[in-house]
Design an enzyme around this catalytic site. Structure first.
Site, PDB file in Angstrom:
ATOM      1  N   LYS A   1       0.806  -1.217   0.000  1.00 18.96           N
ATOM      2  CA  LYS A   1       0.000   0.000   0.000  1.00 18.96           C
ATOM      3  C   LYS A   1       0.845   1.275   0.000  1.00 18.96           C
ATOM      4  CE  LYS A   1      -4.183  -1.909   0.211  1.00 18.96           C
ATOM      5  NZ  LYS A   1      -5.093  -1.824  -0.961  1.00 18.96           N
TER       6      LYS A   1
ATOM      7  N   GLU B   1     -10.082   5.496   3.115  1.00 23.79           N
ATOM      8  CA  GLU B   1     -10.878   4.392   3.640  1.00 23.79           C
ATOM      9  C   GLU B   1      -9.906   3.255   3.902  1.00 23.79           C
ATOM     10  OE1 GLU B   1     -10.247   4.712   0.498  1.00 23.79           O
ATOM     11  OE2 GLU B   1      -9.631   2.674   0.003  1.00 23.79           O
TER      12      GLU B   1
ATOM     13  N   SER C   1       1.797  -9.708  -0.771  1.00 20.01           N
ATOM     14  CA  SER C   1       1.388  -8.296  -0.706  1.00 20.01           C
ATOM     15  C   SER C   1       1.524  -7.676   0.676  1.00 20.01           C
ATOM     16  CB  SER C   1      -0.051  -8.157  -1.196  1.00 20.01           C
ATOM     17  OG  SER C   1      -0.901  -9.020  -0.471  1.00 20.01           O
TER      18      SER C   1
END
Lengths: 421, 263
Positions: A90, A112, A385
């Site tokens: 991210k 969010e 990830s």
């Protein structure tokens, strides 16, 4: 492959802008800023500097030799986004969007978050850039991911638990959109995945492409050829799009997206719109969607807060329809087993989201062997990830690793029950 | 001349603004919602926005969000929305649907447009659809003589206002504050400017939604707009005082739009 999306943000029949008129000016401004930044050497140099010196890129490609036997003997290479700063991919997107925020002269950022990884990354970038930061998180998710709530608050962000609707990522996104409509003049909305109205699916993909660009070269360097398959988990789909995109024109490379199969796709209790949904509009874009007969968004089920989302990025919808990528639903139980296998065979505790990709990679490898391929010739790159620290509590309960008394007395449980403001 | 054109022509003759009232179908029950919509027409509402409940109403504040959720929890279906249109249209007031796009998309927008027409609806307001995404929807509306109503906002550029002005029929809906729906004690100052900017681009009437909840506020907005749109305050009235409270509020608002404060 022609440039996608087109100038109005459509990926074939998907994408676009299904938003209140009030947001159009801000989306136009953001599109212009992004397109200018893409070719601005000062911007790209600054982003590169941040990715290298702050986020820790490039992330390594790890040869997972002991895991290989679980995938029919195929060689598995892990693209280690879990080693990036804040513990997931991210950060790539967030640093890019933070730079854009600065360029647009905005001082306030909203986001969010589902599992909290995007929220943590956003809070991190806001601390670094000195932005005011507000993160919307479904109340249900603040319970599932209490550790990340604490992390965000430590980083100076305001975390607002969302109590409307299903109290998960979908509703956190609704609230963030409502905040944005109200404060758009001063505020940038850092969407965390390749979803939302144009330009977000393109912009987030562009910032996440670095994963695939690195992985492709690292695989060539290590193996001397491209992999046979690239596997990633798909909620909104940002880590998958980031690693898939640089391989799109490599026709020999299978692209496998693993959605949240929940209790099993056949039960209807899942979060796998590409596997079992139909086209629809949610959160500003047309894509595949879990919905009922009347077009009301359907409830989703997944052990993974980060994948527990009824929609998916529009570019994935296009890749699904064209057949360039294949999507499959991985049930909770199978994902948790894969998490356990990876931990015990490689010493890597991955996020539950990521575990879906490992389960899918093992399935793919075994299917190839069953179809008569020689496993020793197969190379699979799995996008690792995120790391699993945030999920230790869920995993401990799932596997029964602590006794009832220990659970009741644990700090994590206390953190759930008495959330700090 | 469409029903909305006739309404606005009549209001101009009478030197007043039109009053547009919104209530969602199925809140607190199907019957009560239709009764309330009918009552507000009897009390002086000129045109009705029949609200289509939706699971993810992005533009709505807490009051209307909760009403949508309650309507869905009570089992309200798309068929109920169309049934409500038929009942409200029978009052003679121009009846539009206010609906988010996915339920229409899911139904099949051409089929839905036909069903709306068959029920006696005159058009649809689509808060999360912009003209750029709607060429086929516009064709469907044109074919059936329905009025498509898109919104403008304070952040809209003059170019975009012009596009909406060319695309809309009936009126232009000016969502005059940045933010979600909800009653406001103080009306923002930007509404007057936005209306002036719309008038510079189109001859269509301009309806303003800005959180009006009293007759006094309605009179204020009637001073510079062609229609006053009221939603959240009517929903609150229905919730707290039932159909009688809706009737009382509608009468007060109707009095307001007939006493425009021009300054």
């Amino acid at each position: 492959m022609s440039e996608s999306p087109d100038s109005s943000g459509h990926f074939g029949a998907y994408g676009g802008r299904f938003v209140p008129e009030a947001l159009v000016a801000a989306l136009d401004e953001l599109t212009a800023a992004h397109l200018a930044a893409r070719t601005d050497p000062v911007f790209t140099a600054e982003l590169d500097r941040l990715l290298t010196t702050y986020a820790g890129r490039p992330t390594p490609l790890t040869d997972a030799r002991r895991l290989s036997e679980h995938a029919g003997g195929a060689r598995i290479l892990l693209k280690r986004e879990d080693l990036a700063h804040t513990g997931s991919h991210k950060i790539n997107n967030v640093l890019g969007q933070a730079l854009l925020t600065k360029q647009m002269g905005k001082q306030r950022v909203i986001a969010e978050t589902g599992a909290g990884q995007h929220g943590v990354a956003t809070a991190t970038a806001c601390a670094l850039f000195g932005f005011d930061c507000t993160v919307y998180m479904g109340e249900e998710d603040t319970r599932r991911q209490a550790l990340n709530v604490a992390r965000m608050r430590l980083l100076g962000a305001e975390v607002i638990p969302v109590t409307s609707g299903t109290r998960t990522l979908k509703d956190a996104t609704n609230e963030a959109m409502r905040d944005w409509v109200t404060n758009v003049e001063t505020t940038h909305y850092v969407i965390g995945s390749v979803v939302g109205p144009h330009p977000f699916p393109m912009l987030v993909r562009d910032f996440q492409r670095v994963i695939g660009v690195e992985a492709r070269q690292q695989c060539l360097d290590l193996v001397g050829r491209l992999p046979d398959a690239v596997v990633a988990c798909v909620g909104g789909g940002s880590n998958a799009m980031g690693i898939f995109h640089p391989f799109l024109e490599d026709a020999s490379v299978a692209l496998i997206g693993c959605e949240a199969g929940g209790d099993g796709v056949e039960t209807g209790r899942h979060a796998a719109p590409l596997t079992a949904g139909e086209p629809g509009v949610l959160h500003g874009a047309r894509s595949y969607l879990m919905q009922d007969e009347d077009g009301q968004t359907a409830e989703t089920t997944s052990i993974s807060a980060g994948l527990d989302y009824p929609g998916v990025g529009p570019e994935h919808a296009l890749l699904r329809d064209s057949g360039r990528a294949t999507y499959t639903g991985v049930a909770d139980a199978w994902a948790m087993q894969a998490l356990d296998t990876l931990a015990k065979s490689e010493g890597i505790l991955c996020a539950i989201e990521t575990a879906h990709a490992f389960a899918g990679a093992c399935d793919w490898g075994r299917a190839q062997v069953a179809a008569g391929k020689d496993a020793r010739d197969l190379v699979i790159v799995v996008n690792t990830s995120g790391r699993g620290d945030k999920d230790v509590d869920t995993a401990a309960r799932w596997f029964g690793l602590v006794t009832g008394e220990e659970v009741a007395e644990s700090d994590l449980v206390r953190a759930h029950e008495g959330e700090q403001p | 001349m469409s029903q909305l054109d006739e309404l606005f022509a009549r209001c101009r003759t009478e030197g007043r603004a039109a009053l547009v009232g919104y209530l969602p179908v199925g809140f607190p029950s199907y019957d009560a919602s239709v009764e309330a919509m009918t009552a507000m027409v009897e009390a002086g509402v000129d045109a009705v926005e029949v609200g289509m409940p939706y699971s993810d109403p992005l533009m709505e504040g807490p009051v209307i969000q909760a009403a949508h959720q309650a309507a869905l929890d009570a089992g309200t279906r798309q068929a109920d929305v169309l049934r409500a249109v038929e009942a409200v249209a029978a009052t003679g007031a121009p009846t539009l649907v206010m609906g988010y796009w996915n339920p229409v998309h899911r139904y099949g927008f051409r089929r839905w447009a036909q069903a709306l027409k068959d029920a006696g609806g005159v058009g649809a307001i689509t808060p999360d659809l912009i003209p750029e995404e709607a060429p086929e929807w516009l064709e469907a509306c044109r074919a059936l003589d329905l009025d498509p109503v898109f919104l403008v906002a304070p952040s809209s550029t003059d170019e975009r206002i012009a596009v909406v002005g060319r695309t809309n029929r009936g009126f232009v809906y000016a969502a005059a504050v940045m933010g979600v729906t909800g009653a406001r004690a103080q009306l923002g100052a930007g509404a007057r400017d936005l209306v002036a900017r719309v008038r510079a681009q189109t001859d269509l009437p301009v309806g303003v939604g800005i959180g009006v909840s009293t007759g006094e506020q309605a009179a204020e907005v009637a001073g510079f707009a062609d229609a006053v749109v009221v939603g959240s305050a009517l929903v609150t009235a229905l919730q707290t005082g039932g159909v009688d409270a809706v009737r009382r509020l509608a009468a007060e608002l109707a009095e307001g739009v007939r006493s425009p404060v021009r300054n």
